[in-house]
Structures are given as structure tokens and as C-alpha cells.
Design a protein around this motif. Structure first.
Motif, short mmCIF file in Angstrom:
data_model
loop_
_atom_site.label_atom_id
_atom_site.label_comp_id
_atom_site.label_asym_id
_atom_site.label_seq_id
_atom_site.Cartn_x
_atom_site.Cartn_y
_atom_site.Cartn_z
N MET A 60 0.82 -1.20 0.00
CA MET A 60 0.00 0.00 0.00
C MET A 60 0.86 1.25 0.00
SD MET A 60 -3.19 0.51 -0.20
CE MET A 60 -4.76 0.97 0.48
N GLU A 94 3.01 2.31 -2.00
CA GLU A 94 3.17 2.95 -3.30
C GLU A 94 1.83 3.43 -3.84
OE1 GLU A 94 5.99 3.23 -5.44
OE2 GLU A 94 7.11 2.93 -3.61
N TYR A 95 0.77 3.33 -3.05
CA TYR A 95 -0.54 3.57 -3.59
C TYR A 95 -0.80 5.06 -3.71
CZ TYR A 95 -5.24 2.45 -4.77
OH TYR A 95 -6.41 2.31 -5.45
N GLY A 146 -12.60 0.00 -5.54
CA GLY A 146 -12.33 0.12 -4.11
C GLY A 146 -13.60 0.07 -3.29
#
Lengths: 163, 224
Positions: A1, A3-4, A19
Motif C-alpha cells: 500500500m 506505493e498507492y 475500491g
């Protein structure tokens, strides 16, 4: 997460829809498992069976409702971003939350639409407010230890080498 | 060894230093070493926003900058592709939207057929058509979304278990998700669904990796 990051605008619709669907599946599965467990006839086996049946019947529907909400929300969000000249601020989210609530209640009559729009707007305002608070709090710890108010302090000599 | 300097003391020291070292405010040029050639030495050292386009570091031929293709910078050791988790939400959302479209279209078709058979017209027919579209779209979107969630979960799990992310993961995840989704219908149907999904995934992987060329087949036969 770690790099989200949020997608750029047209793709954000797909991303938010997914999502929201995932969120709905997880939340719906938890809620319906409890509900099915409680409503089933006594006996462990029957209770777990009731749980599974409830999840299979209801969780996808809840997830679908979530997905419709998320997709509609980001569609309106992106439309607003486009028409307001690339501005992305809390007002955008609040307006799109209210509009989403209103549009999705369109088949239930005008009073229901108004009520849903108010609920949507207030909900999104709360979310944005919490987000702003978190940003403020997390920005606090990255602040430099002391801001220089006096320009003379720029030339504080290094210790041990007075000029 | 640390010497504690009280606050006004430090301030005074700083001011003193300012006067001694960098007092460019009134340089007339008469007593300077450069004989007044550069009579304005009052140049800021720190960057200023208005001077940013004039930076000497930008003084190069702009044709060095590639404009035709994007240039991505990847961290050392990172994959040159996004991981399964980062793609998961997009895949689920795409499946949902595609399912809503397909289901809505088929629902509209069924609704038109059913209402014309029943001879409904006007407001009644319109409401009935909306009902058909909503129902068909929602059920299809939900099914596809749930299958895709299972697929992404299986894919992430397999990647985590095996430590690598390759086509085998895709095929195995597709087969697993289809089998699980059809498992309430019985073992035989679940197996058939899994086999179909595996076949589709194999075809996708072949297409994605550039097909079955002779070089690739030879590469598999004689691994380097």
C-alpha cells in the motif's frame, strides 16, 4: 500500500468503483455473517450454514450498492474537476457527495432525494474534515524545529570557529 | 564539549558577524579589490522563484529531452510493472462497470421483449424497462465483481506464497476463483468452470506475452 496513489481523473472512476466494491464485499460479509449466524436455527452447523447463505445472498448486493456510490461519486468529482478548471478541493468532494446522494435516490421522489443529498454532503464534509485534520497533524511533525524570524540568525557562526 | 549560549548572546554574536563578513549594503567600489568593476555584489545566494527560469543549470540544448516516449524512473530492484495489489482495485472496478454494461444491455433487451409481449405501454412500460435494466445490470456487475475479487485475492496470495509474479499465477488464480464461485453448484460444474477459466487465462497469457512464435517455443525447449 505504500506505493498507492490516486489515479489521474478518468481512470479514477474505475479505481474508486473497485475500491468501493471491495469495501462493500468485506463489510457486507462481516455484517451478514453475524446476521446469518444470529438468525439461523440453533446448532453450530446450522448457524454456520446460515452465515454462509446470508453472505452469499446479501454481500454482493451491498457491494454493488457501494460500487454504484463510489463510481457515481468519482464520475461527478471528475466532471467537477474538469469544469472548475482542474481544481481539486474539499468543496468538490462535498458537492459530488451531495449530488451522488441525490441522483441515486432519484426514483424515490423529491423529498427522499433532498434527504439523501444532505446526508451525502454531510458525510463527505466529515470525511474531508477528518482528512484535513490528519494532514495538519502529520504536517506538524515535519515542521523545521524553529523558524527564523530574524535575518541575522542566518549567519550564526559555527561553534569553535569565530570569525 | 557543548557550550550553552543564552539566546540574546547568540543573537548579538550573529549580528556582529553580519557586520564583519557580508556587509554589501554600502559598497561604493572605491576601496574594493576589483576597483569598483562590479559595483553591485549584492546578489542573493538563495534561490528565488522569479529567477528560476534563468537558472544556469537549465542552460542546455532542450533537444536532449526526449518528448516522443515517456521516461520512467524505477527504483533499484523494483519491478517494471505495477504489482497485483495496486492493480486490484482497477481490475475490480473495470469488472463491475463492464458487468453493469453487459447486464444492463441484456436486461434492456429482455425488458423490451417482455413488455411488448405483455402489451404494456407508456409510463408502465418505462418503469418496467428501468426495473429490468437495473436488475440485470446489478446482478451481472455483482457476479463479475465478486469473481474478480476472488481472482485478485488468489493472485495476491499466490504471488505472496511463491515469491514471484508470472503467468502461472494468473492461470492458477483464474482457475481457483472460477471453481470457488461455482462451488455451490456442485463439484462437476465447479470443475468445468475452473477448466474454462484456466483456458481463458492461458489464452490471455499467450496473447499478453507475444504469442507462440518459433523463437519462444525454442526458448522453452532449450532454456538458456
Amino acid at each position: 500500500m505504500e506505493e498507492y496513489a490516486r489515479e489521474p481523473c478518468p481512470w479514477r472512476i474505475v479505481d474508486d468503483c473497485g475500491g468501493a466494491f471491495t469495501m462493500g464485499v468485506i463489510g457486507g460479509a462481516i455484517f451478514q455473517s453475524i446476521k446469518g449466524f444470529r438468525n439461523a436455527p440453533s446448532g453450530w452447523k446450522q448457524r454456520f450454514a446460515g452465515s454462509v447463505v446470508a453472505i452469499r445472498q446479501r454481500a454482493p448486493i451491498i457491494a454493488g450498492n457501494f460500487a454504484v456510490w463510489g463510481g457515481m461519486f468519482s464520475t461527478i468529482d471528475c466532471t467537477l474537476v474538469h469544469f472548475r478548471g482542474g481544481k481539486e478541493d474539499p468543496y468538490n468532494s462535498i458537492i459530488s457527495g451531495a449530488a451522488t446522494g441525490g441522483i441515486l435516490a432519484a426514483r424515490n421522489g423529491l423529498p427522499a432525494m433532498v434527504g439523501s443529498a444532505i446526508i451525502g454532503g454531510v458525510l463527505l464534509a466529515l470525511i474531508e474534515g477528518v482528512g484535513i485534520c490528519f494532514t495538519r497533524l502529520s504536517a506538524e511533525q515535519f515542521k523545521p524545529p524553529s523558524l527564523v524570524e530574524d535575518p541575522s540568525q542566518f549567519t550564526t557562526p559555527s561553534q569553535g570557529y569565530p570569525s | 564539549m557543548f557550550v550553552r549560549v543564552s539566546w540574546p548572546d547568540q543573537k548579538a554574536q550573529g549580528l556582529n558577524c553580519l557586520h564583519k563578513m557580508i556587509d554589501f549594503r554600502n559598497n561604493s567600489g572605491a576601496v574594493d579589490a576589483d576597483n569598483g568593476k562590479y559595483n553591485n555584489t549584492n546578489i542573493p545566494v538563495t534561490s528565488q522563484p522569479s529567477l528560476a527560469p534563468l537558472s544556469p543549470f537549465l542552460n542546455f540544448d532542450p533537444s536532449y529531452l526526449p518528448v516522443s516516449q515517456p521516461e520512467f524512473i524505477f527504483p533499484d530492484g523494483a519491478l517494471k510493472q505495477r504489482g497485483r495489489f495496486e492493480l486490484a482495485f482497477s481490475q475490480i472496478g473495470a469488472a463491475c462497470i463492464a458487468g453493469a454494461g453487459i447486464g444492463g444491455t441484456s436486461g434492456l433487451y429482455r425488458g423490451i421483449k417482455a413488455t411488448s409481449i405483455a402489451g404494456e405501454t407508456g409510463k408502465l412500460r418505462r418503469t418496467q424497462l428501468i426495473n429490468y435494466v437495473m436488475k440485470g445490470g446489478a446482478s451481472m456487475a455483482n457476479s463479475l465483481g465478486v469473481i474478480t475479487i476472488m481472482y485478485t485475492c488468489a493472485g495476491i496470495g499466490l504471488t505472496w506464497l511463491r515469491g514471484t509474479d508470472d503467468s502461472f499465477n494468473t492461470v492458477a488464480a483464474a482457475a481457483t476463483s472460477a471453481t470457488v464461485f461455482r462451488s455451490p453448484a456442485g463439484v462437476r460444474k465447479a470443475g468445468i468452470a475452473g477448466a474454462i477459466a484456466a483456458g481463458v487465462a492461458v489464452m490471455y497469457c499467450l496473447w499478453n506475452n507475444g504469442g507462440l512464435s518459433v523463437q519462444r517455443m525454442n526458448g522453452w525447449k532449450h532454456p538458456a
